[in-house]
Design a protein around this motif. Structure first.
Motif, short mmCIF file in Angstrom:
data_model
loop_
_atom_site.label_atom_id
_atom_site.label_comp_id
_atom_site.label_asym_id
_atom_site.label_seq_id
_atom_site.Cartn_x
_atom_site.Cartn_y
_atom_site.Cartn_z
N GLY A 33 -23.76 -35.77 -36.72
CA GLY A 33 -24.91 -35.21 -36.04
C GLY A 33 -24.68 -34.91 -34.58
O GLY A 33 -25.39 -34.08 -34.00
N GLN A 34 -23.72 -35.55 -33.95
CA GLN A 34 -23.46 -35.29 -32.54
C GLN A 34 -22.63 -34.02 -32.38
O GLN A 34 -22.05 -33.50 -33.34
N ASP A 35 -22.53 -33.56 -31.16
CA ASP A 35 -21.79 -32.34 -30.85
C ASP A 35 -20.40 -32.70 -30.37
O ASP A 35 -20.25 -33.45 -29.39
N VAL A 36 -19.37 -32.17 -31.03
CA VAL A 36 -17.99 -32.48 -30.61
C VAL A 36 -17.64 -31.81 -29.29
O VAL A 36 -16.63 -32.16 -28.67
N ALA A 37 -18.46 -30.88 -28.83
CA ALA A 37 -18.16 -30.16 -27.59
C ALA A 37 -18.72 -30.84 -26.36
O ALA A 37 -18.49 -30.39 -25.24
N TYR B 138 -9.26 -28.61 -34.01
CA TYR B 138 -10.00 -27.41 -34.41
C TYR B 138 -11.44 -27.74 -34.77
O TYR B 138 -12.37 -27.06 -34.35
N ALA B 139 -11.62 -28.79 -35.56
CA ALA B 139 -12.96 -29.21 -35.96
C ALA B 139 -13.40 -30.46 -35.24
O ALA B 139 -14.58 -30.80 -35.23
N GLY B 140 -12.45 -31.17 -34.62
CA GLY B 140 -12.74 -32.44 -33.95
C GLY B 140 -12.50 -32.38 -32.47
O GLY B 140 -12.78 -31.37 -31.81
N THR B 141 -11.93 -33.46 -31.93
CA THR B 141 -11.76 -33.57 -30.48
C THR B 141 -10.33 -33.91 -30.08
O THR B 141 -10.08 -34.28 -28.94
N LYS B 142 -9.38 -33.80 -30.98
CA LYS B 142 -8.03 -34.24 -30.68
C LYS B 142 -7.51 -33.62 -29.39
O LYS B 142 -7.60 -32.42 -29.16
N ARG C 202 -15.64 -38.16 -24.91
CA ARG C 202 -16.38 -39.33 -25.40
C ARG C 202 -17.22 -38.96 -26.61
O ARG C 202 -18.02 -38.02 -26.56
N GLN C 203 -17.02 -39.71 -27.68
CA GLN C 203 -17.77 -39.50 -28.92
C GLN C 203 -18.30 -40.84 -29.43
O GLN C 203 -17.74 -41.90 -29.13
N LEU C 204 -19.36 -40.77 -30.21
CA LEU C 204 -20.00 -41.97 -30.75
C LEU C 204 -19.39 -42.34 -32.10
O LEU C 204 -19.20 -41.48 -32.97
N TRP C 205 -19.10 -43.61 -32.26
CA TRP C 205 -18.52 -44.15 -33.48
C TRP C 205 -19.35 -45.35 -33.94
O TRP C 205 -20.11 -45.93 -33.15
N VAL C 206 -19.17 -45.74 -35.20
CA VAL C 206 -19.88 -46.91 -35.75
C VAL C 206 -18.88 -47.75 -36.52
O VAL C 206 -18.09 -47.23 -37.32
N THR C 207 -18.92 -49.06 -36.29
CA THR C 207 -18.09 -49.97 -37.05
C THR C 207 -18.98 -50.96 -37.80
O THR C 207 -20.04 -51.36 -37.30
N ALA C 208 -18.55 -51.32 -39.00
CA ALA C 208 -19.24 -52.34 -39.79
C ALA C 208 -18.69 -53.70 -39.39
O ALA C 208 -17.48 -53.91 -39.38
N ILE C 209 -19.60 -54.63 -39.06
CA ILE C 209 -19.23 -55.99 -38.67
C ILE C 209 -19.75 -56.95 -39.73
O ILE C 209 -20.96 -56.97 -40.01
N GLN C 210 -18.89 -57.74 -40.33
CA GLN C 210 -19.33 -58.70 -41.34
C GLN C 210 -20.42 -59.58 -40.74
O GLN C 210 -20.28 -60.09 -39.62
N ASN C 211 -21.51 -59.77 -41.49
CA ASN C 211 -22.65 -60.50 -40.92
C ASN C 211 -22.51 -62.01 -40.99
O ASN C 211 -23.41 -62.73 -40.52
N ALA C 212 -21.40 -62.49 -41.53
CA ALA C 212 -21.12 -63.93 -41.49
C ALA C 212 -19.66 -64.09 -41.08
O ALA C 212 -18.81 -64.47 -41.90
#
Length: 586
Positions: free
Chosen positions: A567-571, A532-536, A541-551
């Motif tokens: 900020g992106q459009d789910v549609a 309803y609010a997402g893309t299930k 295709r949607q943009l995601w971000v992952t945190a990668i330990q810097n060491a």
């Protein structure tokens, strides 16, 4: 007369204090000295409810050496940390700021003494959606049913264990399960801060979501203090009057200024969009039209210089001309102005050197170097550049290497099923060494390498095809990380969505090394939230971000579960996120 004389004698004797046994005060005796200082009230708790809270009037009391006490009106007051509120230095009146929850130390100083006590601030924000009855909170006071019930809502977003920067926009909490007439209570907590939202399912278009109010989200992030931010959704079932809680999910907020501008490809509309702190914008609405087909203004494969000053993009379709744009100027004119117009070079993929004076282009399976100010070819010195089998080049931030895909089996660099991950040493200005393979294909297509901000690590995609999807057919692929010297290759299982997940592609590191993490953007066809609010269920295709330990530790997955890029459009189908500093560029 005799009585009068006697009375006068007694008064004179008393006034003179005659005799060592008199009861008068010794004028040479020392005044009592201050021996201790105390604060009242001791250890108070202040609750800020929807921005309102009672003030606390602290009082400092001095205990004297003779056992008496007195108020220390001359006390001076201080508070640590000061973000908790305003403590009047002269009066001791404390007013909580309401912008952060937590415990602080109140200190009073007077007459050479100090005293301390603790003040605890709780922040409790309550929000109510449209149509929520006045007794909604009371309905949730009943004892909840055990978690895991079939009637309990399924919390779908955020992803459990995600690591997010403190600059992240408010999370849209999404769930599913329930019926019209039900009530929901969304509870988000961090440390001593809590935001509660009551929502009424009043029928379509109810979306089973709540975007945390911006003011509450700011307080929650500020109050986490290393503790997780937890999310839970409770359902009041109108059919039986019972309360059913969801499972609890948690994320970690780290102090990290991860902002900038993200330039991505809206594949659905064939345009490049930009997300900044101001939101999503069509910053280049009128790209140069194709001369023989003025309706064709398609912008496809693109790259952005790390300093955010320039964007190079392929126009009009595969194997067509490219152009270079100045991102520090207004690009809303028709047509958008260019630094290098679309008649100088053809390219599919490209990458800027660190100072954006050179653009390395990928065309017809070869790599070439051009001047980023004129578009003219620059001769490659040293060992030269690969003339065949090359794809997806990316220049390291330190300028000393170029990662790319070598020896691929495709007719062009867009489609291939085998490809080695390799690095070209940069041996001097416009000079290059021989390529070195870091990760052989071994029956797979390595693709889309990207350097970490410190240039020591390379993230890349690895799957059955260089694309994640072609002609509507998805191709399994996942994200990997490898050291620049070819050691310590590891699959980013958590970023990919867990063991066996294979729907993450086209990684790109942000320029930020913040909070102990690198921040890696990628696209995925995984479900975002609900339908309803997402893309299930859409595979969009949607943009995601992952945190990668810097060491990263050798052999260990340094990634965290990802968060959806706000900020992106789910549609729309969104991919190819290039991250740079935010314009304007000076």
């Amino acid at each position: 007369m005799t009585g009068a004389r006697l009375a006068v004698g007694i008064l004179l004797a008393a006034a003179c204090g005659g005799g060592s046994g008199g009861s008068g005060t010794d004028p040479d005796a020392a005044a009592p000295s201050p021996v201790a200082l105390s604060i009242s009230p001791a250890d108070p708790t202040v609750v800020v409810a929807n921005g309102a809270a009672d003030a606390v009037a602290f009082v400092a009391t001095v205990e004297l050496s003779d056992g008496t006490t007195e108020i220390a009106d001359d006390a001076t007051w201080s508070l640590a940390p000061p973000q908790l509120g305003d403590l009047a230095a002269a009066t001791g009146k404390f007013v909580a700021s309401g912008t952060v929850a937590g415990a602080g130390t109140v200190t009073a100083s007077a007459r050479g003494l100090t005293a301390q006590t603790t003040v605890t601030v709780r922040v409790d924000d309550v929000h109510a959606g449209t149509g929520v009855p006045a007794d909604a909170a009371d309905r949730f006071d009943t004892a909840p049913q055990p978690p895991g019930s079939a009637e309990a809502p399924a919390l779908l977003y955020p992803l459990d264990g995600a690591v997010v920067p403190s600059t992240l926009a408010p999370v849209d909490v999404q769930w599913e399960g329930g019926n019209q007439g039900d009530l929901y209570r969304v509870v988000v907590e961090a440390g001593l801060a809590r935001a509660t939202a009551y929502l009424a399912h009043d029928g379509p278009p109810f979306r089973y979501d709540w975007t945390v109010a911006a003011s509450s989200w700011a307080v929650l992030k500020a109050s986490a203090g290393g503790d997780p931010v937890t999310f839970r959704v409770d359902r009041w079932n109108a059919a039986d009057g019972q309360v059913y809680p969801s499972a609890t999910r948690s994320i970690s907020v780290v102090q990290a200024n991860v902002a900038g501008a993200i330039y991505y490809w809206d594949l659905s509309d064939g345009q490049i969009l930009r997300i900044t702190s101001a939101g999503r914008e069509d910053f280049i609405p009128y790209p140069p039209p194709k001369p023989d087909d003025p309706a064709n203004r398609c912008v496809a494969c693109h790259t952005v210089s790390r300093d955010g000053s320039k964007m190079a993009a392929e126009l009009w379709g595969g194997n067509e001309f490219g152009a270079i744009f100045d991102l520090s100027v207004d690009l809303t004119a028709d047509p958008a102005p260019t630094i290098v117009p679309p008649d100088r070079y053809r390219a599919l993929f490209s990458t800027f050197n660190p100072d954006a004076t050179r653009l390395l282009i990928n065309f017809e399976n070869r790599l070439e170097l051009i001047d980023a100010a004129t578009g003219t070819v620059v001769p490659a010195m040293g060992a030269g550049l690969p003339a065949a089998g090359a794809a997806h080049p990316t220049w390291s931030p330190d300028g000393t290497a170029i990662a790319f895909i070598a020896n691929h089996d495709g007719a062009w660099p867009v489609d291939f099923t085998l490809g080695d991950l390799a690095v070209i040493p940069v041996t001097g200005p416009d000079s290059f060494g021989a390529p070195v393979v870091l990760r052989a294909a071994d029956g797979m297509a390595n693709a889309w390498p990207t350097f970490s901000p410190d240039s020591q690590w390379i993230a890349f995609g690895r799957g059955t095809h260089s694309r994640g999807m072609r002609d509507g057919t998805p191709h399994p692929g996942s994200l990997w990380l490898i050291a620049r010297d070819g050691t310590n290759a590891v699959e980013l299982v958590r970023a990919n969505g867990g063991p066996g997940a294979a729907n993450s592609y086209l990684p790109n590191f942000s320029p930020f090394d913040e909070g102990g993490y690198f921040w890696l953007a990628f696209y995925s066809t995984r479900d975002y939230g609900n339908a309803y609010a997402g893309t299930k269920g859409t595979g969009r295709r949607q943009l995601w971000v992952t945190a990668i330990q810097n060491a990263p530790a050798p052999g260990e997955d340094p990634s965290a579960p990802a968060y959806w890029l706000p900020g992106q459009d789910v549609a729309t189908d969104n991919m190819s996120a290039y991250w740079a500093v935010e314009p304007p560029v000076n």
